[in-house]
Design an enzyme around this catalytic site. Sequence first.
Site, mmCIF file in Angstrom:
data_model
loop_
_atom_site.group_PDB
_atom_site.id
_atom_site.type_symbol
_atom_site.label_atom_id
_atom_site.label_comp_id
_atom_site.label_asym_id
_atom_site.label_seq_id
_atom_site.Cartn_x
_atom_site.Cartn_y
_atom_site.Cartn_z
ATOM 1 N N GLY A 131 0.705 -5.522 -0.669
ATOM 2 C CA GLY A 131 -0.189 -4.169 -0.916
ATOM 3 C C GLY A 131 -1.302 -5.127 -0.688
ATOM 4 O O GLY A 131 -2.248 -5.305 -1.642
ATOM 5 N N CYS B 59 5.308 2.696 -5.953
ATOM 6 C CA CYS B 59 4.847 1.171 -6.566
ATOM 7 C C CYS B 59 5.169 1.855 -8.461
ATOM 8 O O CYS B 59 3.878 2.327 -9.003
ATOM 9 C CB CYS B 59 3.779 -0.474 -6.631
ATOM 10 S SG CYS B 59 3.755 -1.188 -8.112
#
Length: 314
Positions: A56, A141
Amino acid sequence: MTPSTSTQPKGPDMRVNLCGVELVSPVIAASGTFGYGVEFEEIVSLDRIGGFVTKGLSREPMAGNPAPRIIETAAGMMNAIGLQNMGAKAFVAEKLPKLRSIKGAVVIANIFGFTVPDCLEVIRILNDAPGIALYELNASCPNTSHGGMVFGTDPALLGGLIEACKSIAKRPVIVKLSPNVTSIAHMATVAAGAGADAVSLVNTFLSLAIDVETRRPRIANITGGLSGPAIKPIAVRMVNDVANAVRIPIVGLGGITRPEDAVEFLLAGATAVEVGTATYADPRAVENIASGLRRWCADHGIAKVSSLTRGMIR
């Protein structure tokens, strides 16, 4: 007469089309488990897998959560890495030039932000950088106190985030969905309605492990994300739920360790799959599963792997 020669490889056609991008295989390396791709160059043939998703990428570098932040479980693992990464600008300057030189590598950039402006800034940084095929917007997440799953569990926030990102993105946007919701089919419908080009699912399940000797959580973040074989049957069900709800492509993930696991996701409605936790046990897992899937198709008389993507299992 001289026999004609074909430029197509012998055996099953393993190509799939994901948002207009042709992949040589439906098997992709998942975000957070494959680094920035260059770390695996000497281990995995990047031209033999469908592609890989970067760690990410955020607006600024992030150190992530304190240790311990990863533990083994009975049928998988828990992690609370906290999206540690070098930042989008450093990725473009230090990693992407090398990736562009690797023939056949398909790069999918995973994008993360605590706020909508954060995500937009990451997209702006990446938009004009050559060598990226797709974006995967991380709205799921579970290991951050804001952003991430906060977006993925609120329909209004999710829709607003996607609309904003799509308004400036110069590449197709895959939205990574959280399983920590009442109805993932509803969240996928919201994503599709907001303009998502595809969805990927599922991210990890919010979980807790306690050390009975110390009577304290085994992970410093207290909770973490559960992944691995333990979640696969739930993930397959969720992919099928979404396939019954939307008409955009689906990337399925969650506990894939064998070619047969990938087949399950394809039959449930996925166009492609991502392999994550298996890479920790075998760094070549993605390539091995891709090769195994080709053999499985050959053994079962499947001429085109894309024909397995049916969905609508009720």
